[in-house]
Design a protein around this motif. Structure first.
Motif, PDB file in Angstrom:
ATOM      1  N   LYS A   1      -8.530 -22.602  16.132  1.00  0.00           N
ATOM      2  CA  LYS A   1      -8.974 -21.204  16.165  1.00  0.00           C
ATOM      3  C   LYS A   1      -8.192 -20.387  17.192  1.00  0.00           C
ATOM      4  CE  LYS A   1     -13.607 -22.018  14.402  1.00  0.00           C
ATOM      5  NZ  LYS A   1     -15.049 -22.015  14.681  1.00  0.00           N
ATOM      6  N   VAL A   2      -7.931 -20.979  18.351  1.00  0.00           N
ATOM      7  CA  VAL A   2      -7.160 -20.287  19.396  1.00  0.00           C
ATOM      8  C   VAL A   2      -5.755 -19.984  18.879  1.00  0.00           C
ATOM      9  CG1 VAL A   2      -6.030 -20.632  21.643  1.00  0.00           C
ATOM     10  CG2 VAL A   2      -8.457 -21.150  21.372  1.00  0.00           C
ATOM     11  N   THR A   3      -5.141 -20.966  18.233  1.00  0.00           N
ATOM     12  CA  THR A   3      -3.787 -20.781  17.703  1.00  0.00           C
ATOM     13  C   THR A   3      -3.773 -19.712  16.616  1.00  0.00           C
ATOM     14  OG1 THR A   3      -3.268 -23.087  18.229  1.00  0.00           O
ATOM     15  CG2 THR A   3      -1.813 -21.964  16.659  1.00  0.00           C
ATOM     16  N   ALA A   4      -4.723 -19.771  15.695  1.00  0.00           N
ATOM     17  CA  ALA A   4      -4.792 -18.775  14.618  1.00  0.00           C
ATOM     18  C   ALA A   4      -5.011 -17.375  15.193  1.00  0.00           C
ATOM     19  CB  ALA A   4      -5.913 -19.129  13.634  1.00  0.00           C
ATOM     20  N   ALA A   5      -5.885 -17.255  16.186  1.00  0.00           N
ATOM     21  CA  ALA A   5      -6.143 -15.947  16.803  1.00  0.00           C
ATOM     22  C   ALA A   5      -4.874 -15.392  17.441  1.00  0.00           C
ATOM     23  CB  ALA A   5      -7.251 -16.067  17.846  1.00  0.00           C
ATOM     24  N   ARG A   6      -4.088 -16.244  18.091  1.00  0.00           N
ATOM     25  CA  ARG A   6      -2.837 -15.795  18.704  1.00  0.00           C
ATOM     26  C   ARG A   6      -1.833 -15.347  17.643  1.00  0.00           C
ATOM     27  NH1 ARG A   6      -6.236 -17.039  22.093  1.00  0.00           N
ATOM     28  NH2 ARG A   6      -5.802 -17.254  24.302  1.00  0.00           N
ATOM     29  N   CYS A   7      -1.817 -16.030  16.501  1.00  0.00           N
ATOM     30  CA  CYS A   7      -0.906 -15.626  15.415  1.00  0.00           C
ATOM     31  C   CYS A   7      -1.303 -14.258  14.856  1.00  0.00           C
ATOM     32  CB  CYS A   7      -0.899 -16.687  14.302  1.00  0.00           C
ATOM     33  SG  CYS A   7      -0.110 -18.233  14.806  1.00  0.00           S
TER      34      CYS A   7
END
Length: 193
Positions: A124-130
């Motif tokens: 989720k953190v990675t997707a939010a950053r993308c």
């Protein structure tokens, strides 16, 4: 795995594959691979200076298997001059994704080391950053990407080759067709000089 457009925006990310899976194998676990027959790509169309239609394709690195809509460079170890000419524009196209990832990592410190969260939260953190990366690029691309390295400064990572994936004859034919096209374009440019 990520797919980026020419503006360095992520148009697809598939997060969460085990890090021990080789790069060439990751693609087989993605939604992209599962859904590629439903991508609704445009019908093949002629490239500049041609009448023959060419398929719309994604550009991958050497680690991935060829597919009807996925091209990759010829292997560096066995490349001949014509294949090297083909590999050059592919390398430039691949740099776009490398640059997008480079900007993402540079701007968000969370990617400078292992993310100390459970896999679901890390995803989720990675997707939010993308998503935030795309938003900031659209809002003010000069400001957001200004302190990041130029795409020419990013070295393409040396990927492990997959020896166990046989490419379909059709996919190899498509790559060869693009190779002939790029070589003809180089000849046209050289005769105009």
């Amino acid at each position: 795995m990520a797919i980026a457009n020419a503006k360095k925006e992520f148009i697809m990310v598939d997060i969460g594959c085990n890090g021990r899976v080789l790069d060439g194998g990751v693609i087989f676990y993605t939604k992209f691979w599962e859904q590629q027959c439903r991508l609704n790509l445009p019908e093949p169309s002629p490239l500049p200076n041609t009448l023959e239609p060419y398929p719309y394709v994604f550009v991958g690195d050497e680690a991935f298997a060829l597919g009807p809509n996925l091209v990759k460079p010829y292997p560096e170890k066995t490349v001949i001059k014509e294949e090297e000419i083909y590999n050059q524009p592919l390398s430039k196209a691949r740099c776009v994704v490398e640059c997008a990832v480079g900007i993402l990592v540079t701007k968000f410190g969370v990617f400078h080391k292992a993310i100390s969260l459970c896999p679901e939260k890390a995803t989720k953190v990675t997707a939010a950053r993308c998503y935030l990366h795309n938003y900031l690029l659209k809002k003010d691309p000069q400001m957001y990407a200004s302190s990041s390295s130029n795409s020419d400064e990013f070295d393409l990572m040396t990927m492990q080759r997959s020896m166990f994936r046989n490419s379909a004859k059709c996919a190899k034919t498509i790559r060869d067709k693009f190779c002939i096209y790029y070589n003809n374009e180089v000849k046209i440019v050289n005769t105009q000089l």
